[in-house]
Write a protein that holds these residues in place. Structure first.
Motif, mmCIF file in Angstrom:
data_model
loop_
_atom_site.group_PDB
_atom_site.id
_atom_site.type_symbol
_atom_site.label_atom_id
_atom_site.label_comp_id
_atom_site.label_asym_id
_atom_site.label_seq_id
_atom_site.Cartn_x
_atom_site.Cartn_y
_atom_site.Cartn_z
ATOM 1 N N MET A 1 0.848 -1.193 0.000
ATOM 2 C CA MET A 1 0.000 0.000 0.000
ATOM 3 C C MET A 1 0.880 1.238 0.000
ATOM 4 O O MET A 1 1.820 1.321 0.780
ATOM 5 N N PRO A 2 0.610 2.231 -0.817
ATOM 6 C CA PRO A 2 1.458 3.402 -0.879
ATOM 7 C C PRO A 2 1.189 4.391 0.239
ATOM 8 O O PRO A 2 0.077 4.532 0.722
ATOM 9 N N ARG A 3 2.234 5.065 0.659
ATOM 10 C CA ARG A 3 2.130 6.240 1.513
ATOM 11 C C ARG A 3 1.526 5.982 2.890
ATOM 12 O O ARG A 3 0.994 6.868 3.504
ATOM 13 N N PHE A 4 1.585 4.767 3.394
ATOM 14 C CA PHE A 4 1.080 4.511 4.727
ATOM 15 C C PHE A 4 2.223 4.085 5.630
ATOM 16 O O PHE A 4 2.919 3.112 5.346
ATOM 17 N N ALA A 5 2.424 4.814 6.725
ATOM 18 C CA ALA A 5 3.352 4.352 7.741
ATOM 19 C C ALA A 5 2.723 3.163 8.457
ATOM 20 O O ALA A 5 1.502 3.054 8.531
ATOM 21 N N PRO A 6 3.544 2.233 8.999
ATOM 22 C CA PRO A 6 2.982 1.044 9.647
ATOM 23 C C PRO A 6 1.948 1.368 10.713
ATOM 24 O O PRO A 6 0.970 0.648 10.869
ATOM 25 N N ALA A 7 2.144 2.452 11.444
ATOM 26 C CA ALA A 7 1.233 2.758 12.542
ATOM 27 C C ALA A 7 -0.135 3.220 12.067
ATOM 28 O O ALA A 7 -1.081 3.273 12.846
ATOM 29 N N ALA A 111 -16.069 10.826 -4.001
ATOM 30 C CA ALA A 111 -14.987 11.812 -3.973
ATOM 31 C C ALA A 111 -15.238 12.891 -2.927
ATOM 32 O O ALA A 111 -14.312 13.314 -2.224
ATOM 33 N N GLN A 112 -16.467 13.322 -2.787
ATOM 34 C CA GLN A 112 -16.754 14.477 -1.944
ATOM 35 C C GLN A 112 -17.044 14.118 -0.493
ATOM 36 O O GLN A 112 -16.787 14.921 0.401
ATOM 37 N N ARG A 113 -17.535 12.917 -0.236
ATOM 38 C CA ARG A 113 -17.778 12.507 1.150
ATOM 39 C C ARG A 113 -16.582 11.803 1.770
ATOM 40 O O ARG A 113 -16.510 11.657 2.993
ATOM 41 N N ASN A 114 -15.651 11.352 0.945
ATOM 42 C CA ASN A 114 -14.534 10.543 1.430
ATOM 43 C C ASN A 114 -13.206 11.101 0.927
ATOM 44 O O ASN A 114 -12.511 10.466 0.125
ATOM 45 N N PRO A 115 -12.836 12.295 1.368
ATOM 46 C CA PRO A 115 -11.650 12.940 0.794
ATOM 47 C C PRO A 115 -10.360 12.150 0.971
ATOM 48 O O PRO A 115 -9.506 12.152 0.082
ATOM 49 N N ARG A 116 -10.196 11.455 2.097
ATOM 50 C CA ARG A 116 -8.950 10.697 2.284
ATOM 51 C C ARG A 116 -8.918 9.451 1.403
ATOM 52 O O ARG A 116 -7.881 9.118 0.821
ATOM 53 N N ALA A 117 -10.044 8.762 1.287
ATOM 54 C CA ALA A 117 -10.105 7.606 0.387
ATOM 55 C C ALA A 117 -9.944 8.051 -1.066
ATOM 56 O O ALA A 117 -9.308 7.365 -1.875
ATOM 57 N N ASN A 122 -6.399 8.275 -5.919
ATOM 58 C CA ASN A 122 -5.629 9.018 -6.918
ATOM 59 C C ASN A 122 -4.128 8.860 -6.733
ATOM 60 O O ASN A 122 -3.370 8.948 -7.706
ATOM 61 N N LEU A 123 -3.682 8.605 -5.508
ATOM 62 C CA LEU A 123 -2.270 8.264 -5.298
ATOM 63 C C LEU A 123 -1.943 6.923 -5.951
ATOM 64 O O LEU A 123 -0.877 6.759 -6.553
ATOM 65 N N LEU A 124 -2.852 5.962 -5.832
ATOM 66 C CA LEU A 124 -2.652 4.678 -6.504
ATOM 67 C C LEU A 124 -2.524 4.878 -8.009
ATOM 68 O O LEU A 124 -1.650 4.290 -8.656
ATOM 69 N N LEU A 125 -3.392 5.702 -8.562
ATOM 70 C CA LEU A 125 -3.310 6.001 -9.991
ATOM 71 C C LEU A 125 -1.958 6.621 -10.341
ATOM 72 O O LEU A 125 -1.296 6.213 -11.300
ATOM 73 N N SER A 126 -1.542 7.595 -9.563
ATOM 74 C CA SER A 126 -0.301 8.317 -9.859
ATOM 75 C C SER A 126 0.922 7.416 -9.763
ATOM 76 O O SER A 126 1.860 7.536 -10.556
ATOM 77 N N ASP A 136 -2.508 13.506 -6.926
ATOM 78 C CA ASP A 136 -2.728 13.963 -5.554
ATOM 79 C C ASP A 136 -2.746 15.487 -5.479
ATOM 80 O O ASP A 136 -3.500 16.074 -4.697
ATOM 81 N N ARG A 137 -1.944 16.151 -6.290
ATOM 82 C CA ARG A 137 -1.943 17.616 -6.314
ATOM 83 C C ARG A 137 -3.253 18.152 -6.889
ATOM 84 O O ARG A 137 -3.743 19.201 -6.473
ATOM 85 N N VAL A 138 -3.814 17.411 -7.835
ATOM 86 C CA VAL A 138 -5.103 17.809 -8.402
ATOM 87 C C VAL A 138 -6.188 17.710 -7.335
ATOM 88 O O VAL A 138 -6.985 18.637 -7.144
ATOM 89 N N VAL A 139 -6.209 16.588 -6.621
ATOM 90 C CA VAL A 139 -7.223 16.357 -5.595
ATOM 91 C C VAL A 139 -7.097 17.371 -4.465
ATOM 92 O O VAL A 139 -8.100 17.826 -3.906
#
Length: 259
Positions: A1-7, A111-117, A122-126, A136-139
């Protein structure tokens, strides 16, 4: 999974097993549902044969634990499409227009109710598509200016033009899809949340047309066409997806993060 620290990923011990499931630090809310996102061993999923499952009874989206890259993106998109239709009661027997509107309103609501998801998607896409896309910069709305409306979108290998139309051309709708011309037509005065709903709606008509769906086609055929068609749009039309992602993202997303 991208961009997630273990914690930031919660580990869950599954009852009476030594296996573990990883729960992402944010749920997905759509319609009346609030579902956690869990990466699980296939033998603990609702259907062990699938890459992903929407488990409404257990209030979770299940993604197979060994997925990564485009396969993870594929599985996540499949679950989102299924959840869109489940949240709107769109099922076998519904007509093409219902499946179109169900997906369009569901994707924009996601997209609008779940901004972090939405950011994670979009990070996965990038990260797994070629080029320096930085969706991610677009979002996050970090661009100096809004992306332009695309003039053409490649759908299932076929070019579909996009044309802005005047009020006098709209008739009783905000947009149209002309099958004969393979042309998406959008009212030039669209703005706010109505813009992405209408745009995704008309482009989805193009997806259904290119994939040869009938008005009362099978549920699984609509799911497959939307999954393959929209993943192809995201892969082959970066400028179009930047515009769509921008229109779907909330204006106050500048400080958005996954944590």
């Amino acid at each position: 999974m991208p961009r997630f620290a273990p914690a930031t990923v919660t580990a869950l011990r599954l009852a009476a097993r030594r296996d573990w499931a990883a729960r992402l630090p944010f749920p997905i809310e759509l319609g009346p549902y609030r579902l956690s996102i869990e990466l699980r061993p296939s033998e603990t999923m609702l259907d062990r044969r699938r890459l992903s499952c929407v488990n409404l009874e257990s209030h979770r989206i299940e993604l197979r634990q060994d997925l990564s890259g485009l396969r993870l993106l594929y599985a996540l998109l499949d679950s989102l499409i299924r959840l869109c239709h489940a949240s709107r009661g769109c099922q076998q027997g519904c007509v093409e227009e219902a499946y179109t509107h169900s997906f369009a309103t569901g994707l924009v609501e996601f997209a609008q109710r779940n901004p972090r998801a939405w950011l994670w998607f979009n990070l996965l896409l990038s990260e797994h598509l070629p080029g320096n896309l930085r969706y991610d910069r677009v979002v996050r709305r970090c661009l100096a200016r809004a992306p332009s409306v695309p003039k053409r979108i490649l759908v299932g290998g076929h070019p579909v033009t996009v044309r802005l139309i005047s009020k006098s051309e709209t008739g009783n709708a905000f947009g149209w899809y002309d099958q004969g011309r393979r042309e998406v037509q959008l009212y030039q005065g669209l703005d706010g949340r109505n813009l992405p709903v209408v745009a995704v709606h008309e482009i989805t008509h193009a997806v259904h047309h290119v994939f040869g769906l009938q008005d009362r086609d099978r549920h699984r055929n609509f799911i497959r066409a939307q999954r393959q068609g929209w993943l192809g749009i995201m892969q082959r039309n970066p400028s179009a997806w930047r515009w769509l992602a921008w229109t779907m993202s909330e204006p106050d997303s500048g400080q958005l993060s996954l944590l």
